[in-house]
Design a protein around this motif. Structure first.
Motif, PDB file in Angstrom:
ATOM      1  N   GLU A  49      21.753 -37.397 -28.950  1.00 26.57           N
ATOM      2  CA  GLU A  49      21.307 -36.541 -30.046  1.00 26.57           C
ATOM      3  C   GLU A  49      19.846 -36.132 -29.935  1.00 26.57           C
ATOM      4  OE1 GLU A  49      22.365 -38.509 -33.663  1.00 26.57           O
ATOM      5  OE2 GLU A  49      24.463 -38.695 -33.055  1.00 26.57           O
ATOM      6  N   GLN A  50      18.982 -37.023 -29.436  1.00 27.40           N
ATOM      7  CA  GLN A  50      17.557 -36.697 -29.345  1.00 27.40           C
ATOM      8  C   GLN A  50      17.301 -35.758 -28.167  1.00 27.40           C
ATOM      9  OE1 GLN A  50      15.124 -40.159 -29.067  1.00 27.40           O
ATOM     10  NE2 GLN A  50      15.696 -40.930 -31.075  1.00 27.40           N
ATOM     11  N   THR A  51      16.524 -34.722 -28.416  1.00 27.35           N
ATOM     12  CA  THR A  51      16.159 -33.779 -27.354  1.00 27.35           C
ATOM     13  C   THR A  51      14.690 -33.398 -27.501  1.00 27.35           C
ATOM     14  OG1 THR A  51      16.861 -31.880 -28.676  1.00 27.35           O
ATOM     15  CG2 THR A  51      18.491 -32.790 -27.157  1.00 27.35           C
ATOM     16  N   ILE A  52      14.127 -32.904 -26.404  1.00 34.26           N
ATOM     17  CA  ILE A  52      12.777 -32.336 -26.435  1.00 34.26           C
ATOM     18  C   ILE A  52      12.845 -30.913 -25.900  1.00 34.26           C
ATOM     19  CG2 ILE A  52      11.628 -34.572 -26.189  1.00 34.26           C
ATOM     20  CD1 ILE A  52      11.022 -33.816 -23.252  1.00 34.26           C
ATOM     21  N   ASP A  53      11.889 -30.114 -26.301  1.00 34.54           N
ATOM     22  CA  ASP A  53      11.811 -28.731 -25.848  1.00 34.54           C
ATOM     23  C   ASP A  53      11.559 -28.709 -24.342  1.00 34.54           C
ATOM     24  OD1 ASP A  53      10.211 -26.121 -25.242  1.00 34.54           O
ATOM     25  OD2 ASP A  53      11.165 -25.795 -27.201  1.00 34.54           O
ATOM     26  N   PRO A  54      12.255 -27.883 -23.584  1.00 33.98           N
ATOM     27  CA  PRO A  54      12.041 -27.822 -22.131  1.00 33.98           C
ATOM     28  C   PRO A  54      10.588 -27.548 -21.732  1.00 33.98           C
ATOM     29  CG  PRO A  54      14.040 -26.648 -22.710  1.00 33.98           C
ATOM     30  CD  PRO A  54      13.365 -27.017 -24.001  1.00 33.98           C
ATOM     31  N   SER A  55       9.855 -26.783 -22.537  1.00 33.91           N
ATOM     32  CA  SER A  55       8.460 -26.489 -22.206  1.00 33.91           C
ATOM     33  C   SER A  55       7.574 -27.730 -22.370  1.00 33.91           C
ATOM     34  CB  SER A  55       7.922 -25.344 -23.069  1.00 33.91           C
ATOM     35  OG  SER A  55       7.900 -25.736 -24.435  1.00 33.91           O
ATOM     36  N   TYR A  56       8.043 -28.731 -23.092  1.00 35.05           N
ATOM     37  CA  TYR A  56       7.296 -29.967 -23.337  1.00 35.05           C
ATOM     38  C   TYR A  56       7.600 -31.039 -22.281  1.00 35.05           C
ATOM     39  CZ  TYR A  56       5.751 -34.103 -26.042  1.00 35.05           C
ATOM     40  OH  TYR A  56       5.163 -35.256 -26.456  1.00 35.05           O
ATOM     41  N   TYR A  57       8.652 -30.840 -21.497  1.00 33.94           N
ATOM     42  CA  TYR A  57       9.109 -31.857 -20.539  1.00 33.94           C
ATOM     43  C   TYR A  57       7.992 -32.303 -19.591  1.00 33.94           C
ATOM     44  CZ  TYR A  57      11.851 -34.178 -16.905  1.00 33.94           C
ATOM     45  OH  TYR A  57      12.334 -35.095 -15.993  1.00 33.94           O
TER      46      TYR A  57
END
Length: 176
Positions: A49-57
């Motif tokens: 369920e937890q995700t991060i924005d691809p630009s933040y990776y």
């Protein structure tokens, strides 16, 4: 296992990536985050369920990027859950209470490391080195210093292949 020489885990590792102590900024969709709650019984549970924005990776993963075959270990809440990263999960972000381990080439086979970390002897050693009263956790220093039994590399590969094929058969039976 007791006839194998023992070495501190740190001497057998090429990489230890530690993302403890901090949580990434979550987004509604994006790259899944491997947290301690999704690492169970040698696998990574889905859906995540937890995700991060691809630009933040790349900002978040500045301590190191996992690779296919790396082993993730929960360091608390719960302590000692293990999984090995595959082509998909190696691209996920790492959350709190997770370390990623990569064996030194020709010294420690990653698949063997996964099974070793899941073994009773290593689980007991993790707990013996843990601190905390409510939630047990292990420090990076204690983890690095923990002795592990280490057979010759060719034996590690053979053991990992055997245990891996048994795991594959169990998973196939479970799916059926």
């Amino acid at each position: 296992m007791t006839n194998w020489p023992e070495f501190p885990l740190e001497e057998c590792l090429e990489v230890l990536i530690d993302y403890r102590g901090k949580s990434p900024i979550k987004s509604k969709k994006g790259i899944p985050v491997i947290s301690a709650k999704v690492v169970k019984n040698g696998t990574i549970l889905h859906p995540i369920e937890q995700t991060i924005d691809p630009s933040y990776y790349n900002v978040w993963m500045r301590r190191g990027i996992p690779q296919v075959g790396d082993v993730v270990l929960t360091t608390e809440g719960p302590l000692g859950e293990v999984a090995q990263l595959d082509e998909t999960t190696a691209g996920y972000a790492l959350g709190q209470r997770i370390v990623t381990l990569r064996g030194r080439p020709n010294v420690l086979n990653n698949r063997f490391l996964k099974f070793l970390l899941m073994s009773n002897i290593i689980q007991q050693r993790l707990c013996a080195r843990a601190t905390g009263t409510t939630v047990l956790g292990i420090s990076q220093k204690a983890l690095r210093e923990m002795p592990i039994p280490l057979p010759p590399y060719s034996e590690q590969v053979a053991i990992a292949e055997l245990l891996g094929s048994l795991d594959d058969k169990i998973e196939l039976n479970r799916q059926m």
